[in-house]
Design a protein around this motif. Structure first.
Motif, PDB file in Angstrom:
ATOM      1  N   GLN A  49       0.839  -1.206   0.000  1.00  0.00           N
ATOM      2  CA  GLN A  49       0.000   0.000   0.000  1.00  0.00           C
ATOM      3  C   GLN A  49       0.871   1.253   0.000  1.00  0.00           C
ATOM      4  O   GLN A  49       1.476   1.611   1.005  1.00  0.00           O
ATOM      5  N   GLY A  50       0.904   1.935  -1.147  1.00  0.00           N
ATOM      6  CA  GLY A  50       1.678   3.154  -1.268  1.00  0.00           C
ATOM      7  C   GLY A  50       1.014   4.340  -0.591  1.00  0.00           C
ATOM      8  O   GLY A  50      -0.172   4.312  -0.230  1.00  0.00           O
ATOM      9  N   THR A 101       3.766   4.131  -4.306  1.00  0.00           N
ATOM     10  CA  THR A 101       3.488   2.741  -4.668  1.00  0.00           C
ATOM     11  C   THR A 101       4.627   2.114  -5.461  1.00  0.00           C
ATOM     12  O   THR A 101       5.042   0.984  -5.185  1.00  0.00           O
TER      13      THR A 101
END
Length: 351
Positions: free
Chosen positions: A176-177, A198
């Motif tokens: 999860q960016g 990301t």
């Protein structure tokens, strides 16, 4: 590394993000029917409500889908902080002719710490995939889920978290960016955060980890999915693209604000944990609130929901949890299945 796609029978390397309060059985089923992996956000559900959602999804599709839960540490309660947070919000409530709650409740349960009713439900219903945010289930819970044949995913925002997921024996990592919408999955919201975008996160995890990596955060079309595959991901998870689809629970004000685009901000003020939201009156109000003055998750969310309800009764829609990743303006007003078809077409053209 693509074994997980084969195991699930996916024809599009796409997971629909399981967004609590937005996703529906109709959305999840439509995505799965179109060749992706639909998802149900059940973190705020009771076991009975989760049972109904799983049953309804199964009535709509016989294909695999994902169910998602939170594994947060229970709130570290501080009565003085909570009283001060209520007092800070009191003028907002007064502006809508309402009063804030006298005290805050811990409104959401943690799968890891106190939700064995949900574990029992999963062992009974055996969905194809279960995923986790904010941390990991207990080892005994993971062992039971593995024995039930359920594929297990968890979100990571850093290499350390990804290594913890790998050590725990899960099947894949959702990277999860920083640009992802909704709650940041960081295990310790008060710890250090590299805030990796990301691409940088996926590249690092794909290089350093043995598990398959699923890219998430700011991805909005098939070309983005193609780019994510080029970074080393086996699939991409998209959420914001589905918020305005016909099967979504998002209300009219949320949809309108999303489609208008604009700034997103990472904020704690709505729920007590960092989360990316469309900038609105609530986030503007909280911009100067130091993190240590915000009531803990999910107690702050109890106040936030009460405030939004008071605002809506007064005709104001700028106090909702209007979660969105960067690139909000690229959301699409289409049925979920048609969105998947468009993404697959764009991915094919990009390839």
């Amino acid at each position: 590394m693509t074994d997980i796609l084969d195991r699930l029978g996916l024809t599009v390397p796409l997971l629909q993000a399981p967004m609590a309060g937005v996703t529906t059985p109709a959305m999840a089923a439509a995505v799965s029917e179109a060749g992706g992996l639909g998802g149900l956000g059940l973190a705020s559900s009771t076991a009975d409500a989760a049972r109904m959602a799983i049953a309804e999804t199964r009535a709509r599709t016989d294909r695999p889908f994902n169910v998602n839960f939170f594994c947060h540490v229970p709130a570290r309660r501080d009565a003085a902080v909570e009283r001060a947070w209520i007092a800070r919000a009191e003028p907002l409530f007064a502006g809508f002719g309402a009063a804030p709650p006298e005290e805050l409740r811990e409104i959401y349960r943690s799968f890891r710490h106190d939700d064995d009713a949900m574990l029992a439900l999963l062992l009974e219903t055996r969905p194809a995939v279960a995923s986790f945010h904010f941390g990991l289930p207990r080892p005994d819970q993971l062992a039971a889920l593995r024995d039930a044949g359920i594929m297990l995913l968890a979100s990571a925002t850093s290499l350390d978290e990804a290594r913890a997921i790998e050590a725990a024996g899960l099947d894949a990592i959702v990277a999860q960016g920083w640009g992802a919408g909704g709650h940041r999955g960081i295990f310790d919201p008060d710890g250090p955060d590299e805030r990796l975008e990301t691409e940088a996160l996926v590249v690092r995890l794909a290089r350093e980890c043995r598990l398959p990596v699923i890219a998430a955060g700011g991805l909005m079309d098939g070309r983005d999915i193609a780019r994510a595959l080029g970074w080393g991901a086996v699939a991409a998870q998209l959420g914001t693209i589905f918020v305005a689809c016909s099967e979504s629970l998002a209300d009219a004000a949320y949809r309108a604000r999303l489609l208008a685009g604009g700034e997103t901000v990472m904020t704690r003020v709505i729920s007590g944990r960092p989360a990316r939201c469309l900038a609105n009156r609530f986030t503007d109000w909280g911009r100067d609130a130091p993190d240590d003055t915000v009531a803990p998750y999910p107690c702050a969310y109890d106040l936030g929901k009460a405030l939004n309800a008071a605002a809506v009764r007064a005709g104001e829609t700028g106090f909702g949890a209007q979660w969105s990743g960067v690139g909000a303006a690229r959301a699409r007003v289409l049925p979920a299945g048609e969105i998947v078809a468009a993404l697959a077409s764009e991915l094919g053209q990009a390839g």
